[in-house]
Design a protein around this motif. Structure first.
Motif, PDB file in Angstrom:
ATOM      1  N   VAL A 161       0.837  -1.200   0.000  1.00 11.60           N
ATOM      2  CA  VAL A 161       0.000   0.000   0.000  1.00 11.60           C
ATOM      3  C   VAL A 161       0.873   1.251   0.000  1.00 11.60           C
ATOM      4  N   ASP A 162       1.906   1.284   0.831  1.00  9.06           N
ATOM      5  CA  ASP A 162       2.797   2.447   0.881  1.00  9.06           C
ATOM      6  C   ASP A 162       3.424   2.735  -0.481  1.00  9.06           C
ATOM      7  N   LYS A 163       3.716   1.690  -1.241  1.00  7.77           N
ATOM      8  CA  LYS A 163       4.364   1.842  -2.551  1.00  7.77           C
ATOM      9  C   LYS A 163       3.363   2.269  -3.641  1.00  7.77           C
ATOM     10  N   SER A 164       2.100   1.866  -3.508  1.00  8.51           N
ATOM     11  CA  SER A 164       1.136   2.024  -4.599  1.00  8.51           C
ATOM     12  C   SER A 164       0.070   3.088  -4.386  1.00  8.51           C
ATOM     13  N   VAL A 165      -0.103   3.535  -3.144  1.00  4.34           N
ATOM     14  CA  VAL A 165      -1.206   4.447  -2.825  1.00  4.34           C
ATOM     15  C   VAL A 165      -0.655   5.719  -2.186  1.00  4.34           C
ATOM     16  N   THR A 166      -1.015   6.857  -2.769  1.00  4.84           N
ATOM     17  CA  THR A 166      -0.667   8.152  -2.187  1.00  4.84           C
ATOM     18  C   THR A 166      -1.834   8.577  -1.299  1.00  4.84           C
ATOM     19  N   ILE A 167      -1.533   8.858  -0.041  1.00  6.59           N
ATOM     20  CA  ILE A 167      -2.567   9.194   0.939  1.00  6.59           C
ATOM     21  C   ILE A 167      -2.239  10.563   1.527  1.00  6.59           C
ATOM     22  N   GLU A 168      -3.232  11.459   1.497  1.00  7.47           N
ATOM     23  CA  GLU A 168      -3.004  12.797   2.047  1.00  7.47           C
ATOM     24  C   GLU A 168      -4.304  13.393   2.550  1.00  7.47           C
ATOM     25  N   GLY A 169      -4.183  14.285   3.497  1.00  7.53           N
ATOM     26  CA  GLY A 169      -5.332  15.038   3.985  1.00  7.53           C
ATOM     27  C   GLY A 169      -6.348  14.248   4.791  1.00  7.53           C
ATOM     28  N   LEU A 170      -5.894  13.266   5.556  1.00  5.69           N
ATOM     29  CA  LEU A 170      -6.814  12.530   6.430  1.00  5.69           C
ATOM     30  C   LEU A 170      -7.001  13.320   7.719  1.00  5.69           C
ATOM     31  N   TYR A 171      -8.248  13.339   8.221  1.00  9.10           N
ATOM     32  CA  TYR A 171      -8.520  14.112   9.431  1.00  9.10           C
ATOM     33  C   TYR A 171      -9.643  13.470  10.231  1.00  9.10           C
ATOM     34  N   SER A 172      -9.469  13.439  11.530  1.00  9.67           N
ATOM     35  CA  SER A 172     -10.526  13.009  12.432  1.00  9.67           C
ATOM     36  C   SER A 172     -10.592  13.977  13.596  1.00  9.67           C
ATOM     37  N   LEU A 173     -11.784  14.463  13.856  1.00  4.34           N
ATOM     38  CA  LEU A 173     -11.974  15.404  14.958  1.00  4.34           C
ATOM     39  C   LEU A 173     -11.669  14.754  16.303  1.00  4.34           C
ATOM     40  N   GLU A 174     -12.109  13.505  16.498  1.00  4.64           N
ATOM     41  CA  GLU A 174     -11.973  12.873  17.806  1.00  4.64           C
ATOM     42  C   GLU A 174     -11.342  11.477  17.756  1.00  4.64           C
ATOM     43  N   GLY A 175     -11.226  10.886  16.578  1.00  4.10           N
ATOM     44  CA  GLY A 175     -10.727   9.517  16.480  1.00  4.10           C
ATOM     45  C   GLY A 175      -9.262   9.435  16.091  1.00  4.10           C
ATOM     46  N   VAL A 176      -8.873   8.251  15.661  1.00  5.59           N
ATOM     47  CA  VAL A 176      -7.504   7.970  15.257  1.00  5.59           C
ATOM     48  C   VAL A 176      -7.453   7.901  13.731  1.00  5.59           C
ATOM     49  N   VAL A 177      -6.401   8.436  13.140  1.00  8.65           N
ATOM     50  CA  VAL A 177      -6.213   8.396  11.693  1.00  8.65           C
ATOM     51  C   VAL A 177      -5.218   7.288  11.361  1.00  8.65           C
ATOM     52  N   HIS A 178      -5.616   6.390  10.444  1.00 11.85           N
ATOM     53  CA  HIS A 178      -4.768   5.275  10.022  1.00 11.85           C
ATOM     54  C   HIS A 178      -4.584   5.328   8.506  1.00 11.85           C
TER      55      HIS A 178
END
Length: 139
Positions: free
Chosen positions: A101-118
């Motif tokens: 996943v790290d090699k194939s997927v670009t992930i940006e702008g994740l946000y959680s007001l109260e939870g955990v971001v994975h």
């Protein structure tokens, strides 16, 4: 009558916000969920702007004594406020890993007001990780 008053008189009635009616644990916002599949090939994927503004209820679960956790290790953490870019569930072949996943997927702008971001969650290993976390926190 308030729900709490009615529930306190019932023996089998319960209210808990950590899952649904079929006992599936809340997962929050999920960008891509891979479950019971094999031979997955991922390439050139971008995920952005996954936001979760949900908050956990301030009210404790209403559970009959028979359903109350017997120890802190039995407690269920609420995950409905979390954000998961990629979630890999049971039955998925081992070829879908964090490294892939790290090699194939670009992930940006994740946000959680109260939870955990994975960026990546492997459900098969999540129970072990959660048990280790509980041991560390509740010593």
């Amino acid at each position: 009558l308030p729900f709490k008053d009615v529930a306190s008189k019932q023996k089998k009635l319960s209210f808990a916000a950590h899952g649904d009616a079929m006992s599936h644990v809340s997962k929050g916002v999920v960008g891509m969920r891979l479950e019971f599949i094999r031979g997955v090939e991922l390439s050139n994927i971008t995920m952005s702007g996954l936001h979760n503004y949900g908050v956990q209820s301030p009210y404790p679960p209403l559970l009959p004594p028979s359903m109350e956790p017997k120890s802190l290790e039995d407690a269920v953490f609420y995950k409905g406020c979390d954000v998961r870019a990629v979630s890999v569930g049971g039955g998925t072949e081992a070829d879908v890993t964090k490294k892939v996943v790290d090699k194939s997927v670009t992930i940006e702008g994740l946000y959680s007001l109260e939870g955990v971001v994975h960026n990546f969650v492997d459900e098969k290993n999540m129970k072990k990780q959660e048990a280790d976390f509980k041991k560390e926190v509740f010593r």
